[in-house]
Scaffold this motif. Sequence first.
Motif, PDB file in Angstrom:
ATOM      1  N   GLY A  86      54.823  20.061  55.549  1.00  0.00           N
ATOM      2  CA  GLY A  86      55.510  20.913  54.606  1.00  0.00           C
ATOM      3  C   GLY A  86      55.060  22.348  54.686  1.00  0.00           C
ATOM      4  O   GLY A  86      54.345  22.759  55.615  1.00  0.00           O
ATOM      5  N   ALA A  87      55.486  23.117  53.688  1.00  0.00           N
ATOM      6  CA  ALA A  87      55.160  24.537  53.602  1.00  0.00           C
ATOM      7  C   ALA A  87      54.817  24.865  52.155  1.00  0.00           C
ATOM      8  O   ALA A  87      55.406  24.321  51.214  1.00  0.00           O
ATOM      9  N   MET A  88      53.861  25.762  51.982  1.00  0.00           N
ATOM     10  CA  MET A  88      53.488  26.270  50.669  1.00  0.00           C
ATOM     11  C   MET A  88      53.511  27.786  50.715  1.00  0.00           C
ATOM     12  O   MET A  88      52.950  28.393  51.634  1.00  0.00           O
ATOM     13  N   LEU A  89      54.173  28.398  49.743  1.00  0.00           N
ATOM     14  CA  LEU A  89      54.284  29.851  49.657  1.00  0.00           C
ATOM     15  C   LEU A  89      53.769  30.293  48.299  1.00  0.00           C
ATOM     16  O   LEU A  89      54.194  29.769  47.265  1.00  0.00           O
ATOM     17  N   TYR A  90      52.851  31.252  48.308  1.00  0.00           N
ATOM     18  CA  TYR A  90      52.250  31.743  47.076  1.00  0.00           C
ATOM     19  C   TYR A  90      52.302  33.268  47.055  1.00  0.00           C
ATOM     20  O   TYR A  90      52.096  33.925  48.082  1.00  0.00           O
ATOM     21  N   GLY A  91      52.570  33.844  45.884  1.00  0.00           N
ATOM     22  CA  GLY A  91      52.552  35.285  45.717  1.00  0.00           C
ATOM     23  C   GLY A  91      52.165  35.662  44.306  1.00  0.00           C
ATOM     24  O   GLY A  91      52.458  34.945  43.340  1.00  0.00           O
ATOM     25  N   SER A  92      51.497  36.794  44.163  1.00  0.00           N
ATOM     26  CA  SER A  92      51.093  37.258  42.837  1.00  0.00           C
ATOM     27  C   SER A  92      50.930  38.763  42.848  1.00  0.00           C
ATOM     28  O   SER A  92      50.684  39.385  43.892  1.00  0.00           O
ATOM     29  N   THR A  93      51.088  39.340  41.691  1.00  0.00           N
ATOM     30  CA  THR A  93      50.803  40.757  41.479  1.00  0.00           C
ATOM     31  C   THR A  93      50.184  40.902  40.095  1.00  0.00           C
ATOM     32  O   THR A  93      50.565  40.185  39.165  1.00  0.00           O
ATOM     33  N   TRP A  94      49.228  41.785  39.954  1.00  0.00           N
ATOM     34  CA  TRP A  94      48.496  41.856  38.688  1.00  0.00           C
ATOM     35  C   TRP A  94      47.986  43.264  38.427  1.00  0.00           C
ATOM     36  O   TRP A  94      47.894  44.106  39.335  1.00  0.00           O
ATOM     37  N   ASN A  95      47.666  43.517  37.181  1.00  0.00           N
ATOM     38  CA  ASN A  95      46.928  44.698  36.746  1.00  0.00           C
ATOM     39  C   ASN A  95      45.557  44.243  36.295  1.00  0.00           C
ATOM     40  O   ASN A  95      45.399  43.135  35.768  1.00  0.00           O
ATOM     41  N   SER A  96      44.553  45.089  36.472  1.00  0.00           N
ATOM     42  CA  SER A  96      43.192  44.702  36.124  1.00  0.00           C
ATOM     43  C   SER A  96      42.614  45.650  35.084  1.00  0.00           C
ATOM     44  O   SER A  96      42.674  46.877  35.253  1.00  0.00           O
ATOM     45  N   PRO A  97      42.027  45.114  34.020  1.00  0.00           N
ATOM     46  CA  PRO A  97      41.380  45.985  33.032  1.00  0.00           C
ATOM     47  C   PRO A  97      40.036  46.530  33.507  1.00  0.00           C
ATOM     48  O   PRO A  97      39.516  47.478  32.931  1.00  0.00           O
ATOM     49  N   GLY A  98      39.458  45.925  34.550  1.00  0.00           N
ATOM     50  CA  GLY A  98      38.182  46.407  35.077  1.00  0.00           C
ATOM     51  C   GLY A  98      36.991  45.928  34.258  1.00  0.00           C
ATOM     52  O   GLY A  98      37.125  45.171  33.301  1.00  0.00           O
ATOM     53  N   TYR A  99      35.832  46.400  34.671  1.00  0.00           N
ATOM     54  CA  TYR A  99      34.597  45.964  34.028  1.00  0.00           C
ATOM     55  C   TYR A  99      34.410  46.681  32.688  1.00  0.00           C
ATOM     56  O   TYR A  99      35.068  47.670  32.380  1.00  0.00           O
ATOM     57  N   VAL A 100      33.484  46.166  31.911  1.00  0.00           N
ATOM     58  CA  VAL A 100      33.101  46.796  30.645  1.00  0.00           C
ATOM     59  C   VAL A 100      31.666  47.278  30.791  1.00  0.00           C
ATOM     60  O   VAL A 100      30.765  46.485  31.089  1.00  0.00           O
ATOM     61  N   SER A 101      31.441  48.559  30.578  1.00  0.00           N
ATOM     62  CA  SER A 101      30.089  49.100  30.697  1.00  0.00           C
ATOM     63  C   SER A 101      29.219  48.615  29.549  1.00  0.00           C
ATOM     64  O   SER A 101      29.715  48.149  28.516  1.00  0.00           O
ATOM     65  N   VAL A 102      27.912  48.739  29.735  1.00  0.00           N
ATOM     66  CA  VAL A 102      26.980  48.314  28.694  1.00  0.00           C
ATOM     67  C   VAL A 102      27.189  49.118  27.416  1.00  0.00           C
ATOM     68  O   VAL A 102      27.168  48.577  26.299  1.00  0.00           O
ATOM     69  N   ALA A 103      27.421  50.409  27.561  1.00  0.00           N
ATOM     70  CA  ALA A 103      27.614  51.262  26.387  1.00  0.00           C
ATOM     71  C   ALA A 103      28.871  50.853  25.623  1.00  0.00           C
ATOM     72  O   ALA A 103      28.858  50.778  24.377  1.00  0.00           O
ATOM     73  N   ARG A 104      29.972  50.576  26.353  1.00  0.00           N
ATOM     74  CA  ARG A 104      31.202  50.162  25.671  1.00  0.00           C
ATOM     75  C   ARG A 104      31.029  48.780  25.041  1.00  0.00           C
ATOM     76  O   ARG A 104      31.558  48.504  23.965  1.00  0.00           O
ATOM     77  N   TYR A 105      30.284  47.915  25.715  1.00  0.00           N
ATOM     78  CA  TYR A 105      30.058  46.576  25.159  1.00  0.00           C
ATOM     79  C   TYR A 105      29.264  46.661  23.860  1.00  0.00           C
ATOM     80  O   TYR A 105      29.594  45.995  22.867  1.00  0.00           O
ATOM     81  N   ASN A 106      28.212  47.477  23.854  1.00  0.00           N
ATOM     82  CA  ASN A 106      27.402  47.613  22.643  1.00  0.00           C
ATOM     83  C   ASN A 106      28.188  48.254  21.499  1.00  0.00           C
ATOM     84  O   ASN A 106      27.891  48.022  20.321  1.00  0.00           O
ATOM     85  N   ALA A 107      29.204  49.050  21.860  1.00  0.00           N
ATOM     86  CA  ALA A 107      30.040  49.681  20.838  1.00  0.00           C
ATOM     87  C   ALA A 107      31.235  48.812  20.472  1.00  0.00           C
ATOM     88  O   ALA A 107      32.104  49.255  19.712  1.00  0.00           O
ATOM     89  N   HIS A 108      31.292  47.582  21.001  1.00  0.00           N
ATOM     90  CA  HIS A 108      32.375  46.624  20.727  1.00  0.00           C
ATOM     91  C   HIS A 108      33.735  47.137  21.205  1.00  0.00           C
ATOM     92  O   HIS A 108      34.772  46.771  20.648  1.00  0.00           O
ATOM     93  N   GLU A 109      33.735  47.979  22.232  1.00  0.00           N
ATOM     94  CA  GLU A 109      34.980  48.461  22.823  1.00  0.00           C
ATOM     95  C   GLU A 109      35.303  47.582  24.028  1.00  0.00           C
ATOM     96  O   GLU A 109      35.004  47.908  25.174  1.00  0.00           O
ATOM     97  N   LEU A 110      35.908  46.437  23.756  1.00  0.00           N
ATOM     98  CA  LEU A 110      36.085  45.427  24.793  1.00  0.00           C
ATOM     99  C   LEU A 110      37.492  45.390  25.374  1.00  0.00           C
ATOM    100  O   LEU A 110      37.681  44.869  26.466  1.00  0.00           O
ATOM    101  N   LYS A 111      38.474  45.932  24.665  1.00  0.00           N
ATOM    102  CA  LYS A 111      39.856  45.774  25.100  1.00  0.00           C
ATOM    103  C   LYS A 111      40.344  46.878  26.031  1.00  0.00           C
ATOM    104  O   LYS A 111      41.267  46.673  26.804  1.00  0.00           O
ATOM    105  N   ALA A 112      39.750  48.034  25.987  1.00  0.00           N
ATOM    106  CA  ALA A 112      40.253  49.165  26.769  1.00  0.00           C
ATOM    107  C   ALA A 112      40.069  48.933  28.265  1.00  0.00           C
ATOM    108  O   ALA A 112      39.080  48.355  28.709  1.00  0.00           O
TER     109      ALA A 112
END
Length: 478
Positions: free
Chosen positions: A255-281
């Motif tokens: 058989g054959a299998m075909l896969y494709g995806s596209t995405w946006n990435s929020p990236g990492y959270v710095s220590v300073a942003r984590y300590n300030a509870h800024e997790l969603k940006a």
Amino acid sequence: MHIFSRYGTGERLRFGPLGAAILLLLLSPPISASAQGGAGDSVASGSTTELAPITVVGSRNQAVAPPVSAVEVSAEDLRRTPAASPYDLVRRAAGIEVHEQGQGPGFASDAVIRGFTSDHSSDVLLVVDGVPINLPIHGHVEGYADWSLLSPASVSGLRVIHGPASALHGDFALGGVVEVTTAPDAGSRAAALGGSSHGDVGGWVRDGRRSQRGGFLVAFDGKREEGWRENAGYWLGNAALRGWRQAGRGRIEGGAMLYGSTWNSPGYVSVARYNAHELKAATDPTDGGSAGRLILHGRYTRPLGAATALDARGWTQGVRSRVFLNILHDDVVSQSEEEDERVAVGGQAQVTRITGSGELTGGVSGRADWTGYDLYRTQARARTSETQASDGRYRSGGAFVRWRGLLAQRLVYDLGGRLDVLHYGSLDRLASDRVRQEKTRVLASPKLGARYLIGSRVALLGSLSRGFRGAVGVIGDP
């Protein structure tokens, strides 16, 4: 740069004496009532009754797992398991620990077996219908495996083997192996659709045909997810075509299998942003990427005698991925683009013989990969400079043997091993000399295991096995 620092449905059915008697009873014409003396209920001589057709589906089991801790998940269990992703499926159905990264399909979550991980240490091998999914000589992470190509519409079985105990698998099986099988056909149409109030939606559809000498399956699935962080949405889709047919005494499937995806990435959270509870940006709204893979595979099985069978398979796949991500370069956070393109071919052939005292399996396997890897510095996905351009070559060949049997009705032993030859090569296209670096290694991996049955529910397990994983840094230090 551094170099080394189940077989499906449709099998011919064999009946024992009881099964033959039942089949004969079902297919025999009805006994006339006159034969029992009931004249009023007699049936006209020569009358026939047509029975509804009966579809008999047989199945062959996978190669027996070594006598170590292994988890078998049936198709029925998979259908009953609520899961939002392949990682969620193996966690719920097979009990594998998973650390979800949540940055889209291009950033693999981390499945953990016996403390070894499937992420950047690449110690868990993923195999789908005999095709290894892990990518050797990968610039981002050696042995990366994208589990998103597992389609809920076609997956019919799952097995997790803990540790490097299986002689049938070599590279990247150090922590364990996840074997996935897909259905070779479908007897009816099925579909599913789901969503949430957060904008997530997904579904699949499957159709096919099944007969005594062949069948096929066509399946599609798709998913859109928003994520709980900014810039975290993605799309992915899978298409699968599977089929099989009896060929004389043998069986051909593929058989054959075909896969494709596209995405946006929020990236990492710095220590300073984590300590300030800024997790969603999001770190950078242009981070993200796309990926695609096409796999073609085929298999031929045939009995070579009353107690011997041949199993041969081959596959090829093409892969391409692009990832944009803000990471640290020379103490400065900036966006980079990784691009990986490759073509790979491989195969495996084995012969299994059943003897009076056990089962003997021997075979050979091999694969070859050609890959190009490029790394750019970018701003909002616009290239500013190229920092790495490498061509990679990977060749591997292996021979394996396995002997398993039962001793004194209580001790199951499993003895075997592998001999693998690995050849790595890389070429820096930005270097002035453009000299290809190459290295070859030979690795022997003994496999010893035993299971001793103490009682009906208690057994002792023992295993002493050697495994290995691909070398890090062939394309470049990740």
